[in-house]
Design a protein around this motif. Sequence first.
Motif, PDB file in Angstrom:
ATOM      1  N   SER A 116      32.717  36.921  42.940  1.00 39.13           N
ATOM      2  CA  SER A 116      32.942  36.818  41.422  1.00 39.13           C
ATOM      3  C   SER A 116      31.935  37.021  40.589  1.00 39.13           C
ATOM      4  O   SER A 116      31.067  36.283  40.999  1.00 39.13           O
ATOM      5  N   ASP A 136      34.710  35.106  35.833  1.00 42.13           N
ATOM      6  CA  ASP A 136      35.981  35.145  36.508  1.00 42.13           C
ATOM      7  C   ASP A 136      36.585  33.678  37.005  1.00 42.13           C
ATOM      8  O   ASP A 136      37.727  33.755  37.112  1.00 42.13           O
ATOM      9  N   LYS A 149      43.429  40.341  47.470  1.00 38.98           N
ATOM     10  CA  LYS A 149      43.388  41.633  48.094  1.00 38.98           C
ATOM     11  C   LYS A 149      42.454  41.618  49.105  1.00 38.98           C
ATOM     12  O   LYS A 149      41.543  42.514  48.855  1.00 38.98           O
ATOM     13  N   GLU A 152      38.943  40.549  42.299  1.00 42.30           N
ATOM     14  CA  GLU A 152      40.506  40.686  42.732  1.00 42.30           C
ATOM     15  C   GLU A 152      40.575  40.805  44.221  1.00 42.30           C
ATOM     16  O   GLU A 152      41.723  40.629  44.859  1.00 42.30           O
TER      17      GLU A 152
END
Length: 362
Positions: free
Chosen positions: A39, A43, A75, A71
């Motif tokens: 990240s 974030d 995911k 993300e």
Amino acid sequence: MNILHIISAPASGGAEVYVKDLAKCLASQGHNLHIAFLSNASDVGRDPVYEENFLNDLKSSGVNIYIIGNETRKKPWLGMLRIKRYISDHNIDICHTHLAFGIIFTALSSVPVVYTHHSMEPRWGKLLYQVFNRLVDEYVGISNKCAKALESYTMRNINTIPNAVSEDKFIGYKRIRSPNDIINIVMVGRISEQKDYMNMLIALTLLDEKLKNKLKVRIAGEGAPVLKSQLIGFIENNGMENIVDFVGVKTNIPEFLYQADVFLMSSAWEGLPIALTEAAVSGLPCIVTDVGGCAEVIENSKNGIVVPPKNSKALADAIIHLINQPKLIEEYSRNAIQSSTQYSISKSAKLHLDLYSSILSK
């Protein structure tokens, strides 16, 4: 050698600073170094200015930077695809991850994988560690106690490579401590439950007023606003505004440590904090809680006092014992400097290269 490290974010954590110093050291020896961050600092609520300086330091040292993407926490298949592509595009020889997400992200790749566990806590269930065992070629623990803990989770042999710091950062920032009338105590670490700053504050309330008036405690680190507010409220309610000060993120930790007389750590749990090894290298006497590998540093350096965690009375007694014996401060300081080479990043880099080479030669 083409080496890819995977770490959480370009932030002020101990693991992040350690990986940065390790990558810079290996790059200076002619290896191609890459750091993939899960990240950006923003974030995960970390300081963007620190991030900018962190990344510029890496770039100027020839280290390649890649942001996997925040993300991918939700995911992970995207992380797998992105890391597979990065490894292929950059001809990576070995991947060294410092977080569990990184193990998962290497699932589609064929290069050897090393995982360093930076904590005493298992964090994951036994079933997932069995999955990790299929993906990880070698495990590393950052202290003897961390290695033993990791061995109990994985049932595998663990390599111990203690945390280390860059010697270059401490040029001009080492000295034998000889305290004056006011004793400057410093603490370094994110404002979090782990660091247990409340333990330290309660310990201060147990000191008599004459001794409290001889102390200044400065805490460097960012963290949770709610927790910081609670700590400040305790400080105000106990009339310690002139004793304890939160100074925020410090970009030059060696300079910050150089100005101090004593390093204090009140953590509830740890792996092997970089801040403690930095304190030892700078020549600081230390008072630490017996968590993770902290006692190992004090035992090896003979530079301080170890107390049980979550025991404010023991912490207060240690402060009293040290402050009332200026010669002991000087002795601990001298011992710390004499033993500082054991925490050299160049020593750590050699141990890592030996490990990588042994894996690649199989």
